[in-house]
Design a protein around this motif. Structure first.
Motif, PDB file in Angstrom:
ATOM      1  N   MET A  85       0.826  -1.212   0.000  1.00  7.00           N
ATOM      2  CA  MET A  85       0.000   0.000   0.000  1.00  7.00           C
ATOM      3  C   MET A  85       0.858   1.258   0.000  1.00  7.00           C
ATOM      4  N   GLY A  86       2.078   1.159   0.530  1.00  9.43           N
ATOM      5  CA  GLY A  86       2.962   2.317   0.536  1.00  9.43           C
ATOM      6  C   GLY A  86       3.867   2.399  -0.660  1.00  9.43           C
ATOM      7  N   MET A  87       3.941   1.324  -1.453  1.00 14.61           N
ATOM      8  CA  MET A  87       4.799   1.307  -2.635  1.00 14.61           C
ATOM      9  C   MET A  87       4.043   1.702  -3.906  1.00 14.61           C
ATOM     10  N   LEU A  88       2.703   1.534  -3.897  1.00 15.98           N
ATOM     11  CA  LEU A  88       1.873   1.911  -5.035  1.00 15.98           C
ATOM     12  C   LEU A  88       0.767   2.836  -4.554  1.00 15.98           C
ATOM     13  N   THR A  89       0.311   3.717  -5.431  1.00 10.65           N
ATOM     14  CA  THR A  89      -0.839   4.552  -5.090  1.00 10.65           C
ATOM     15  C   THR A  89      -2.109   3.709  -5.141  1.00 10.65           C
ATOM     16  N   GLN A  90      -3.176   4.233  -4.572  1.00  7.90           N
ATOM     17  CA  GLN A  90      -4.452   3.510  -4.588  1.00  7.90           C
ATOM     18  C   GLN A  90      -4.923   3.251  -6.017  1.00  7.90           C
ATOM     19  N   GLN A  91      -4.738   4.215  -6.907  1.00  4.03           N
ATOM     20  CA  GLN A  91      -5.166   4.033  -8.306  1.00  4.03           C
ATOM     21  C   GLN A  91      -4.333   2.966  -9.004  1.00  4.03           C
ATOM     22  N   GLU A  92      -3.056   2.927  -8.702  1.00  3.86           N
ATOM     23  CA  GLU A  92      -2.205   1.891  -9.294  1.00  3.86           C
ATOM     24  C   GLU A  92      -2.615   0.502  -8.813  1.00  3.86           C
ATOM     25  N   LEU A  93      -2.970   0.407  -7.539  1.00  8.56           N
ATOM     26  CA  LEU A  93      -3.434  -0.874  -7.005  1.00  8.56           C
ATOM     27  C   LEU A  93      -4.730  -1.316  -7.676  1.00  8.56           C
ATOM     28  N   LEU A  94      -5.642  -0.359  -7.876  1.00 10.17           N
ATOM     29  CA  LEU A  94      -6.946  -0.680  -8.457  1.00 10.17           C
ATOM     30  C   LEU A  94      -6.846  -1.193  -9.888  1.00 10.17           C
ATOM     31  N   HIS A  95      -5.792  -0.830 -10.591  1.00 15.34           N
ATOM     32  CA  HIS A  95      -5.661  -1.203 -12.004  1.00 15.34           C
ATOM     33  C   HIS A  95      -4.575  -2.259 -12.228  1.00 15.34           C
ATOM     34  N   SER A  96      -4.210  -2.970 -11.164  1.00 16.82           N
ATOM     35  CA  SER A  96      -3.129  -3.950 -11.286  1.00 16.82           C
ATOM     36  C   SER A  96      -3.642  -5.372 -11.113  1.00 16.82           C
ATOM     37  N   ASP A  97      -3.317  -6.248 -12.093  1.00 16.17           N
ATOM     38  CA  ASP A  97      -3.597  -7.676 -11.959  1.00 16.17           C
ATOM     39  C   ASP A  97      -2.436  -8.398 -11.284  1.00 16.17           C
ATOM     40  N   LYS A  98      -1.302  -7.674 -11.091  1.00 12.77           N
ATOM     41  CA  LYS A  98      -0.112  -8.254 -10.465  1.00 12.77           C
ATOM     42  C   LYS A  98       0.489  -7.213  -9.515  1.00 12.77           C
ATOM     43  N   PRO A  99      -0.222  -6.881  -8.415  1.00 10.22           N
ATOM     44  CA  PRO A  99       0.212  -5.771  -7.557  1.00 10.22           C
ATOM     45  C   PRO A  99       1.604  -5.920  -6.963  1.00 10.22           C
ATOM     46  N   LEU A 100       2.010  -7.122  -6.581  1.00  6.13           N
ATOM     47  CA  LEU A 100       3.339  -7.284  -5.994  1.00  6.13           C
ATOM     48  C   LEU A 100       4.433  -7.047  -7.020  1.00  6.13           C
ATOM     49  N   ILE A 101       4.224  -7.536  -8.229  1.00  8.64           N
ATOM     50  CA  ILE A 101       5.205  -7.335  -9.295  1.00  8.64           C
ATOM     51  C   ILE A 101       5.300  -5.849  -9.642  1.00  8.64           C
ATOM     52  N   ASP A 102       4.144  -5.202  -9.760  1.00  4.92           N
ATOM     53  CA  ASP A 102       4.149  -3.776 -10.088  1.00  4.92           C
ATOM     54  C   ASP A 102       4.836  -2.966  -8.996  1.00  4.92           C
ATOM     55  N   ALA A 103       4.647  -3.382  -7.735  1.00 10.02           N
ATOM     56  CA  ALA A 103       5.258  -2.659  -6.618  1.00 10.02           C
ATOM     57  C   ALA A 103       6.777  -2.801  -6.641  1.00 10.02           C
ATOM     58  N   ILE A 104       7.273  -4.012  -6.815  1.00 11.88           N
ATOM     59  CA  ILE A 104       8.720  -4.219  -6.798  1.00 11.88           C
ATOM     60  C   ILE A 104       9.367  -3.645  -8.052  1.00 11.88           C
ATOM     61  N   ALA A 105       8.649  -3.687  -9.192  1.00 13.73           N
ATOM     62  CA  ALA A 105       9.187  -3.133 -10.438  1.00 13.73           C
ATOM     63  C   ALA A 105       9.323  -1.623 -10.345  1.00 13.73           C
ATOM     64  N   ALA A 106       8.421  -0.994  -9.577  1.00 16.50           N
ATOM     65  CA  ALA A 106       8.499   0.459  -9.413  1.00 16.50           C
ATOM     66  C   ALA A 106       9.753   0.868  -8.648  1.00 16.50           C
ATOM     67  N   VAL A 107      10.310  -0.065  -7.885  1.00 16.10           N
ATOM     68  CA  VAL A 107      11.494   0.229  -7.073  1.00 16.10           C
ATOM     69  C   VAL A 107      12.770  -0.240  -7.761  1.00 16.10           C
ATOM     70  N   THR A 108      12.759  -1.460  -8.272  1.00 15.32           N
ATOM     71  CA  THR A 108      13.980  -2.072  -8.802  1.00 15.32           C
ATOM     72  C   THR A 108      14.034  -2.128 -10.324  1.00 15.32           C
ATOM     73  N   GLY A 109      12.925  -1.778 -10.976  1.00 13.44           N
ATOM     74  CA  GLY A 109      12.884  -1.853 -12.428  1.00 13.44           C
ATOM     75  C   GLY A 109      12.358  -3.198 -12.914  1.00 13.44           C
ATOM     76  N   PRO A 110      12.311  -3.400 -14.233  1.00 15.70           N
ATOM     77  CA  PRO A 110      11.742  -4.624 -14.813  1.00 15.70           C
ATOM     78  C   PRO A 110      12.403  -5.915 -14.335  1.00 15.70           C
ATOM     79  N   ILE A 111      13.710  -5.867 -14.077  1.00 18.97           N
ATOM     80  CA  ILE A 111      14.399  -7.087 -13.650  1.00 18.97           C
ATOM     81  C   ILE A 111      13.842  -7.586 -12.308  1.00 18.97           C
ATOM     82  N   GLY A 112      13.625  -6.666 -11.381  1.00 15.90           N
ATOM     83  CA  GLY A 112      13.047  -7.040 -10.094  1.00 15.90           C
ATOM     84  C   GLY A 112      11.662  -7.626 -10.252  1.00 15.90           C
ATOM     85  N   GLY A 113      10.882  -7.035 -11.185  1.00 13.64           N
ATOM     86  CA  GLY A 113       9.544  -7.545 -11.444  1.00 13.64           C
ATOM     87  C   GLY A 113       9.572  -8.966 -11.984  1.00 13.64           C
ATOM     88  N   LYS A 114      10.528  -9.221 -12.880  1.00  9.53           N
ATOM     89  CA  LYS A 114      10.655 -10.567 -13.453  1.00  9.53           C
ATOM     90  C   LYS A 114      11.058 -11.581 -12.379  1.00  9.53           C
TER      91      LYS A 114
END
Length: 478
Positions: free
Chosen positions: A273-302
């Motif tokens: 909840m602190g890594m993504l905004t509420q709107q980003e959470l609402l539109h995400s089918d993969k919230p954990l991946i989107d959260a980690i990718a926002a911090v570490t980039g695509p490699i972290g998401g993968k």
């Protein structure tokens, strides 16, 4: 049971953690964002955590006081009535039926989440391009491919389990150990990436689809079923009690698994909840991946997507094992159709496995016409409500034992404490049932699934009569 099919403490604990920390950890951040503010979601976690804690204490206590009753919490239903009576047989059977439905419906939630995380590597799984149209139904390329992936995972797991329970348990343990390590690394990264601005305002009223404002209590009610789904599986060790190497390991695995899962859920749900905004959470089918990718980039998401696939594979194995075990153990006690007693040479209940996965396959058809998140939200609601009936019954049974004093000779203090724990667990189950059945469509669908078990009750009653030919026929006659 052959020794090769006996399960030790760590395999049982892995079943508890693996079954609890499955699809919920990956999809719930979005689900909660749809029904509650950050504050509402956090309070829902607190209430649910307490409710599950007292329920787990009920399971652990009953496993010790009634070691002969194995196969899951639904078994206790028959003990609420006179032994061998129609009420005893009917309640035991219907409770098992509802719990079984929850199992294979829950499998679908896990399997569809697996497909969602696989789309990180194969984006075509989310393609909205039209494949072809049948009447008013337009089939999307992504939905059809998702259906095929889910079907393949289900039946691949089926054949893995048929080869032997111990090997399947070890595979589940390896997957669970991997994801626990990975999730704690996620928590470490999330601590440094947490932004307070994403959870402000913390307790704002939530606006639903109709534009109605929902206050804090309403948000907690709406989130109650979703947060409970995260803890479904805490009873996994109890279900496999008859296959445990040592009975004391059942209670130990239940409590240890719950504590590990609590640490993971509290850490990750708060940090996302602190890594993504509420709107980003609402539109995400993969919230954990989107959260980690926002911090570490695509490699972290993968990397996290890969961890998610391993985690969900382990959860799928654990839940498919459990789905087959429940009706098998109930049939051994005369509370389910006798056909479910059939085993293969490895001691696996093969008939139960085939039927359970066949019915799960029907639920997988929901992925053809719905998005992954919509299918997930629907099946977890149905599955969670199905679990609440045996949870409620287990709690009432503990209250009954404490009230009558059965198994509590010269243990007045323990009897009072267990009675209070059972009462709190009962009240919690009632609260979530009321909150979850507020939606009439879900309520009617759940009641329909539960009522469908009546069609097979005659065979169960007949089998019970054959097992107890000297029993008073007035007790088992319709």
């Amino acid at each position: 049971m052959e020794k090769t099919n006996k399960l030790g403490l760590w395999v049982l604990t892995a079943l508890v953690v693996g079954n609890m920390v499955g699809s919920g950890i990956f999809m719930l951040p979005r689900t909660l964002a749809e029904v509650a503010s950050p504050g509402g979601a956090m309070f829902a976690w607190i209430f649910t955590g307490f409710g599950v804690l007292v329920t787990a204490l009920v399971f652990g206590n009953l496993a010790i006081r009634k070691p002969n009753l194995t196969g899951g919490p639904q078994i206790y239903a028959k003990e609420l009535f006179k032994e061998g009576s129609q009420a005893s047989i009917l309640s035991g059977y219907m409770s098992t039926w509802g719990y079984w439905i929850g199992n294979f419906a829950g499998n679908v939630a896990i399997i569809t989440t697996f497909a969602g995380y696989l789309s990180s590597f194969f984006p075509v799984l989310t393609s909205q391009a039209e494949w072809f149209t049948i009447g008013s139904l337009s089939l999307k390329v992504g939905n059809v491919l998702t259906f095929l992936v889910c079907t393949l995972l289900l039946w691949a797991t089926h054949f893995i389990i048929l080869r032997g329970l111990e090997n399947a348990g070890k595979l589940n343990f390896a997957a669970t150990a991997t994801k626990v390590i990975g999730f704690f690394l996620f928590i470490v990264i999330g601590i440094f990436a947490f932004q307070k601005s994403n959870i402000v305002p913390f307790m704002a009223p939530h606006i639903d689809e109709s534009g109605k404002s929902i206050g804090l209590l309403g948000q907690i009610n709406h989130a109650a079923v979703a947060t409970l789904w995260a803890f479904i599986g805490v009873e996994s060790a109890v279900v496999f009690a008859s296959r445990a190497k040592n009975q004391i390991d059942v209670k130990r695995a239940t409590m240890l698994g719950l504590l590990i899962a609590l640490a993971i859920y509290i850490g990750i749900s708060t940090l996302v909840m602190g890594m993504l905004t509420q709107q980003e959470l609402l539109h995400s089918d993969k919230p954990l991946i989107d959260a980690i990718a926002a911090v570490t980039g695509p490699i972290g998401g993968k990397c996290l997507a890969g961890l998610g696939l391993i985690s969900l594979l382990g959860s799928t194995i654990g839940w498919v094992m459990l789905s087959a075990e429940v009706p098998y153990q109930a049939a051994k006690q005369g509370l389910f159709l006798p056909a479910f007693l059939r085993e293969n040479q490895a001691g696996i209940p093969k008939f139960s496995l085939i039927i359970s996965n066949g019915l799960a396959q029907l639920f997988i058809f929901s992925t053809i016409s719905n998005s992954i998140s919509d299918a997930f939200n629907f099946v977890i609601t149905v599955a969670t409500l199905s679990y609440l009936v045996p949870y409620f019954i287990s709690s009432v049974f503990q209250v009954k034992l404490a009230w009558t004093g059965e198994t509590y000779e010269n243990q007045l203090k323990t009897r009072i404490i267990d009675g209070l724990v059972g009462l709190l667990s009962t009240l919690y189950s009632v609260w979530v049932i009321i909150a979850g059945t507020a939606d009439m469509k879900t309520f009617l669908f759940g009641i329909g699934l539960l009522a469908s078990g009546i069609f097979f009750y005659g065979k169960v009653k007949q089998n019970a009569a054959q097992k107890n030919p000297d029993q008073d026929q007035d007790q088992i006659s319709a």
